[in-house]
Design a protein around this motif. Structure first.
Motif, PDB file in Angstrom:
ATOM      1  N   UNK A 160       7.596  20.630   7.336  1.00 27.57           N
ATOM      2  CA  UNK A 160       8.405  19.696   6.537  1.00 27.57           C
ATOM      3  C   UNK A 160       9.223  18.716   7.371  1.00 27.57           C
ATOM      4  N   UNK A 161       9.677  19.143   8.555  1.00 23.31           N
ATOM      5  CA  UNK A 161      10.463  18.241   9.393  1.00 23.31           C
ATOM      6  C   UNK A 161       9.643  17.023   9.811  1.00 23.31           C
ATOM      7  N   UNK A 162       8.337  17.219  10.042  1.00 27.74           N
ATOM      8  CA  UNK A 162       7.480  16.099  10.423  1.00 27.74           C
ATOM      9  C   UNK A 162       7.339  15.107   9.275  1.00 27.74           C
ATOM     10  N   UNK A 163       7.272  15.620   8.061  1.00 28.69           N
ATOM     11  CA  UNK A 163       7.205  14.746   6.888  1.00 28.69           C
ATOM     12  C   UNK A 163       8.479  13.917   6.783  1.00 28.69           C
ATOM     13  N   UNK A 164       9.623  14.558   6.945  1.00 25.46           N
ATOM     14  CA  UNK A 164      10.907  13.870   6.835  1.00 25.46           C
ATOM     15  C   UNK A 164      11.031  12.774   7.881  1.00 25.46           C
ATOM     16  N   UNK A 165      10.664  13.079   9.127  1.00 25.84           N
ATOM     17  CA  UNK A 165      10.760  12.086  10.193  1.00 25.84           C
ATOM     18  C   UNK A 165       9.836  10.905   9.935  1.00 25.84           C
ATOM     19  N   UNK A 166       8.635  11.186   9.409  1.00 29.89           N
ATOM     20  CA  UNK A 166       7.678  10.104   9.120  1.00 29.89           C
ATOM     21  C   UNK A 166       8.206   9.189   8.020  1.00 29.89           C
ATOM     22  N   UNK A 167       8.840   9.770   7.005  1.00 26.50           N
ATOM     23  CA  UNK A 167       9.394   8.971   5.910  1.00 26.50           C
ATOM     24  C   UNK A 167      10.556   8.116   6.409  1.00 26.50           C
ATOM     25  N   UNK A 168      11.350   8.671   7.316  1.00 24.62           N
ATOM     26  CA  UNK A 168      12.461   7.900   7.887  1.00 24.62           C
ATOM     27  C   UNK A 168      11.953   6.674   8.642  1.00 24.62           C
ATOM     28  N   UNK A 169      10.821   6.840   9.330  1.00 24.84           N
ATOM     29  CA  UNK A 169      10.264   5.737  10.118  1.00 24.84           C
ATOM     30  C   UNK A 169       9.598   4.680   9.235  1.00 24.84           C
ATOM     31  N   UNK A 170       9.181   5.105   8.038  1.00 25.40           N
ATOM     32  CA  UNK A 170       8.504   4.172   7.136  1.00 25.40           C
ATOM     33  C   UNK A 170       9.180   4.233   5.768  1.00 25.40           C
ATOM     34  N   UNK A 171      10.326   3.615   5.642  1.00 22.10           N
ATOM     35  CA  UNK A 171      11.137   3.739   4.423  1.00 22.10           C
ATOM     36  C   UNK A 171      10.617   2.912   3.254  1.00 22.10           C
ATOM     37  N   UNK A 172       9.467   3.304   2.729  1.00 21.99           N
ATOM     38  CA  UNK A 172       8.912   2.649   1.549  1.00 21.99           C
ATOM     39  C   UNK A 172       8.586   3.715   0.505  1.00 21.99           C
ATOM     40  N   UNK A 173       8.340   3.291  -0.696  1.00 19.25           N
ATOM     41  CA  UNK A 173       7.978   4.212  -1.768  1.00 19.25           C
ATOM     42  C   UNK A 173       6.667   4.902  -1.446  1.00 19.25           C
ATOM     43  N   UNK A 174       6.626   6.228  -1.625  1.00 20.75           N
ATOM     44  CA  UNK A 174       5.428   6.977  -1.264  1.00 20.75           C
ATOM     45  C   UNK A 174       5.027   8.013  -2.299  1.00 20.75           C
ATOM     46  N   UNK A 175       3.919   8.684  -2.001  1.00 19.42           N
ATOM     47  CA  UNK A 175       3.396   9.776  -2.835  1.00 19.42           C
ATOM     48  C   UNK A 175       3.416  11.039  -1.983  1.00 19.42           C
ATOM     49  N   UNK A 187       0.842  -1.191   0.000  1.00 18.07           N
ATOM     50  CA  UNK A 187       0.000   0.000   0.000  1.00 18.07           C
ATOM     51  C   UNK A 187       0.877   1.240   0.000  1.00 18.07           C
ATOM     52  N   UNK A 188       0.628   2.151  -0.932  1.00 18.70           N
ATOM     53  CA  UNK A 188       1.431   3.362  -1.038  1.00 18.70           C
ATOM     54  C   UNK A 188       0.986   4.410  -0.015  1.00 18.70           C
ATOM     55  N   UNK A 189       1.905   4.884   0.822  1.00 21.44           N
ATOM     56  CA  UNK A 189       1.552   5.954   1.757  1.00 21.44           C
ATOM     57  C   UNK A 189       1.544   7.310   1.044  1.00 21.44           C
ATOM     58  N   UNK A 190       0.613   8.173   1.433  1.00 18.30           N
ATOM     59  CA  UNK A 190       0.520   9.515   0.869  1.00 18.30           C
ATOM     60  C   UNK A 190       0.835  10.538   1.952  1.00 18.30           C
ATOM     61  N   UNK A 191       1.724  11.471   1.636  1.00 21.83           N
ATOM     62  CA  UNK A 191       2.093  12.549   2.551  1.00 21.83           C
ATOM     63  C   UNK A 191       1.681  13.890   1.928  1.00 21.83           C
ATOM     64  N   UNK A 192       1.091  14.747   2.740  1.00 26.17           N
ATOM     65  CA  UNK A 192       0.701  16.082   2.281  1.00 26.17           C
ATOM     66  C   UNK A 192       1.392  17.109   3.152  1.00 26.17           C
ATOM     67  N   UNK A 193       2.098  18.053   2.544  1.00 24.23           N
ATOM     68  CA  UNK A 193       2.726  19.139   3.288  1.00 24.23           C
ATOM     69  C   UNK A 193       2.178  20.459   2.746  1.00 24.23           C
ATOM     70  N   UNK A 194       1.376  21.138   3.558  1.00 19.57           N
ATOM     71  CA  UNK A 194       0.695  22.373   3.169  1.00 19.57           C
ATOM     72  C   UNK A 194       0.551  23.240   4.413  1.00 19.57           C
ATOM     73  N   UNK A 195       0.963  24.520   4.322  1.00 19.40           N
ATOM     74  CA  UNK A 195       0.970  25.371   5.508  1.00 19.40           C
ATOM     75  C   UNK A 195      -0.373  26.034   5.817  1.00 19.40           C
ATOM     76  N   UNK A 196      -1.318  25.976   4.894  1.00 23.24           N
ATOM     77  CA  UNK A 196      -2.654  26.524   5.129  1.00 23.24           C
ATOM     78  C   UNK A 196      -3.543  25.385   5.651  1.00 23.24           C
TER      79      UNK A 196
END
Length: 250
Positions: A41-56, A1-10
């Motif tokens: 953005x730091x939260x996105x980076x940390x989450x990707x480090x914890x789940x090192x799989x291909x994502x969107x 299952x592909x994880x999706x990450x959204x980074x948006x400041x609004x």
């Protein structure tokens, strides 16, 4: 299952994007899930480090008050997920070329509609719909044409087992003997857990001295009995010292 990450400041836009994506995933039955929505953005980076799989990754370009913008975030993501799908969603119409300047290989560059919070805000939502469709088709082709396999020699026979069909590896109690537990079969071969860990990388986790587990094939954890139940129904043990890591990644 592909994880999706959204980074948006609004916050309002972030919520609108999340809701639209959840509905789209449900309607189209995509093999995807929302892993994290954040303006940091730091939260996105940390989450990707914890789940090192291909994502969107749906990224805004301008992240006000943050230590990096969307392009710098994209560069950090590329270091962790070289094959991930970057999609920029931004109000700026003239920055598309920047994704090439930063060597980000972005899948798409979608300009926000003024009426973003309306579900009839086309073509932005259509751009998102198109992106997920392209990703799904690309993944389908890759699975059919470039399916990764694990190669093992048993006596005088060389076998190729799709990596996504491997549940876990288990030591047998005999010196240098490993048992591969596949979706429907088992294969006994000569090898070492250390070599397998190095070869298979972060998709597999050494959960016990006797088990190396495919993280994508875990169905559930039994914390009381320290057991892992795999998608094919098999079970294996995990050690106390990997409990926290398992809870983070499952």
């Amino acid at each position: 299952m592909l994880p999706i990450y959204i980074c948006e400041d609004d916050a309002a836009v972030l919520l609108a994007l999340e809701e639209f994506l959840r509905k789209l995933i449900l309607i189209e039955e995509y093999d995807m899930e929302i892993a994290l929505c954040s303006g940091h953005p730091e939260e996105i980076i940390q989450a990707v480090k914890k789940r090192p799989v291909r994502g969107i990754y749906f990224l805004d370009v301008e992240l006000k008050g943050e230590s990096m913008d969307g392009f710098a975030l994209g560069q950090q993501i590329r270091k962790l997920d070289a094959r991930g799908f970057l999609v920029y969603v931004t109000a700026f119409r003239n920055l598309a070329f920047e994704t090439f300047r930063y060597h980000l290989e972005a899948l798409d560059y979608i300009v926000k509609d003024e009426g973003l919070l309306r579900e009839d805000a086309l073509p932005m939502y259509e751009g998102i719909r198109r992106s997920l469709g392209v990703i799904t088709e690309r993944m389908r082709r890759e699975k059919g044409e470039e399916r990764e396999v694990f190669t093992v020699k048993v006596m005088d026979v060389v076998k190729h087992i799709p990596v996504d069909e491997i549940m876990f590896f288990e030591t047998t109690g005999r010196t240098h003997r490993i048992e591969l537990h596949g979706r429907q079969d088992r294969i006994d071969f000569i090898g070492s857990m250390q070599s397998l860990e190095e070869e298979l990388g972060s998709r597999f986790l050494r959960v016990h001295r006797s088990y190396l587990v495919n993280m994508e094939q875990i169905l559930e954890l039994d914390l009381k009995h320290r057991e892992i139940r795999m998608k094919n129904g098999e079970k294996c043990l995990f050690s106390r010292n990997v409990k926290a890591m398992l809870l983070e990644r499952v």
